[in-house]
Write a protein that holds these residues in place. Structure first.
Motif, mmCIF file in Angstrom:
data_model
loop_
_atom_site.group_PDB
_atom_site.id
_atom_site.type_symbol
_atom_site.label_atom_id
_atom_site.label_comp_id
_atom_site.label_asym_id
_atom_site.label_seq_id
_atom_site.Cartn_x
_atom_site.Cartn_y
_atom_site.Cartn_z
ATOM 1 N N PHE A 155 -0.460 7.081 -6.442
ATOM 2 C CA PHE A 155 -1.874 6.871 -6.652
ATOM 3 C C PHE A 155 -2.384 6.526 -5.269
ATOM 4 N N GLU A 157 -5.347 -7.445 -4.725
ATOM 5 C CA GLU A 157 -5.972 -6.081 -5.052
ATOM 6 C C GLU A 157 -5.022 -4.946 -4.996
ATOM 7 N N ILE A 158 -4.262 -4.998 -3.795
ATOM 8 C CA ILE A 158 -3.145 -4.015 -3.893
ATOM 9 C C ILE A 158 -2.166 -4.237 -4.674
ATOM 10 N N ILE A 190 -5.121 4.919 -2.483
ATOM 11 C CA ILE A 190 -5.454 3.480 -2.347
ATOM 12 C C ILE A 190 -6.307 3.629 -1.127
ATOM 13 N N GLU A 222 -0.590 -1.909 -11.759
ATOM 14 C CA GLU A 222 -1.175 -0.734 -12.891
ATOM 15 C C GLU A 222 -0.234 0.672 -12.428
ATOM 16 N N ALA A 223 0.026 1.267 -11.397
ATOM 17 C CA ALA A 223 0.791 2.080 -11.016
ATOM 18 C C ALA A 223 2.148 2.513 -11.772
ATOM 19 N N VAL A 278 2.456 1.942 -3.558
ATOM 20 C CA VAL A 278 1.443 2.547 -4.435
ATOM 21 C C VAL A 278 1.158 4.156 -4.145
ATOM 22 N N GLU A 291 -2.472 -5.490 -7.620
ATOM 23 C CA GLU A 291 -2.886 -5.104 -8.978
ATOM 24 C C GLU A 291 -2.661 -3.617 -9.024
ATOM 25 N N ARG A 292 -3.153 -2.920 -7.868
ATOM 26 C CA ARG A 292 -2.948 -1.270 -8.171
ATOM 27 C C ARG A 292 -1.474 -1.102 -8.273
ATOM 28 N N SER A 312 0.972 -1.227 0.008
ATOM 29 C CA SER A 312 0.085 -0.025 0.143
ATOM 30 C C SER A 312 0.895 1.255 0.053
#
Length: 359
Positions: free
Chosen positions: A108, A119-120, A110, A126-127, A103, A122-123, A100
């Motif tokens: 970004f 999910e973290i 969160i 993506e970031a 991210v 994945e973020r 986290s």
């Protein structure tokens, strides 16, 4: 009429911040070799190549963190294609908290709660795709993370499979065996180069603190002999530069308000007894329950054989642990500077004893 504040302002100070443990000077004396090695290992990332992952270890306060932060600062100035992130694992010691924070550091959003680790991740992927920069991550005091949630090392080691930008890792610990129990597959994937930082000598410590004196005080305001006395005290306490900086700061505080505007050897002597190894109470508070119990036993007995410490631990603990596990706990307490062990001769031969360190 000059006020009392005007009088205090006309002091020996040039830049008090230079004595802060967080201050990062433009030069780091006697760590030039380590700086060049770490920079060389990271340089491929500026060309979007894979950097060399590293594990840096050595006693507290000898420049490990400062060198990495120094290289990070220069690396981001050298290349716009680099993003560096420094995390201390006392504060981030689980996979979700580390991921986290990464991210967030990449700019970004969160949510704080209600999101799974997957999910973290994945973020984060993506970031990284949107950022289009190489990412170098430093996990300081990584033993805290390994002890509580080493799975994040696996997660980070696999990021390169999902993004086209390089991701590099620097792990730092006071304990050279911090990664001993990490899964062999994870260590193989990380392919870490080990870099040992050795304690400073007295002359090296003197050079380092002399540079800080030049930055912190006006010329001629520090009496000859001050830096040597402070350096000797720091070396006696494990070579921790932070102890030397605190000595100088306390001596300066002691000297403030005098008409002479000079920091003397007597000022240093008056504060030496107050300056001891850094934050032992805070460190003790952060130990887990088993470590706290083992430390409590050693405190109570002052000195005892390590085997007796293990026996007493298992008598008093609800959770019984193997001698091997207890040896790991003991080694960690020693690495943190809370206890010391010694092999001594007895009637029945050599035996290892452990003592609580009176900090």
């Amino acid at each position: 009429m000059m006020s009392i504040f005007d009088e205090l302002t006309e002091s020996f100070w040039k830049n008090e911040e230079a004595l802060s443990t967080e201050y990062l000077p433009k030069l780091l004396p006697h760590r030039e070799g380590e700086i060049k090695l770490i920079a060389k290992n990271l340089l491929p990332a500026s060309r979007m190549g894979k950097p060399q992952n590293m594990f840096i270890f050595g006693p507290p306060g000898i420049g490990k963190t400062a060198v990495v932060r120094f290289v990070f600062r220069d690396f981001e100035e050298y290349s716009e294609r680099i993003k560096t992130v420094y995390l201390n694992c006392w504060d981030y010691n689980t996979a979700p908290s580390v991921l986290s924070k990464l991210v967030i550091e990449l700019g970004f959003f969160i949510p704080r709660r209600g999101i799974s680790k997957d999910e973290i991740k994945e973020r984060l992927v993506e970031a990284l795709k949107k950022l289009k920069k190489a990412l170098i991550i430093c996990l300081d005091e990584v033993d805290q993370l390994v002890k509580r949630d080493p799975s994040v090392l696996y997660d980070l080691s696999r990021l390169n499979q999902y993004v086209n930008v390089p991701v590099g890792l620097i792990l730092i610990s006071n304990d050279r065996f911090a990664l001993k129990d990490v899964d062999a597959r994870i260590k193989s994937t990380l392919a870490l180069q080990e870099i040992e930082f050795k304690p400073y000598s007295l002359l090296e410590m003197k050079d380092i603190l002399q540079e800080r004196v030049k930055l912190a005080f006006r010329p001629g305001s520090v009496e000859e002999g001050v830096v040597l006395l402070v350096s000797n005290h720091a070396v006696k306490h494990g070579g921790d530069v932070r102890i030397g900086l605190e000595c100088l700061l306390r001596a300066a505080r002691h000297a403030e308000g005098r008409e002479s505007k000079t920091i003397t050897v007597d000022d240093v002597k008056s504060v030496l007894g107050l300056v001891k190894p850094v934050k032992p109470k805070i460190i003790e508070a952060r130990l887990d329950e088993s470590e706290k119990l083992l430390l409590e036993i050693i405190k109570e007995r002052k000195e005892l054989e390590t085997t007796k410490a293990y026996e007493e631990f298992n008598m008093r603990s609800k959770v019984k642990l193997s001698d091997r596990r207890l040896r790991d706990y003991l080694r960690r307490l020693e690495t943190l500077g809370l206890v010391e062990t010694e092999l001594v001769k007895g009637v029945k031969g050599k035996r290892r004893v452990v003592r609580y360190r009176e900090n």
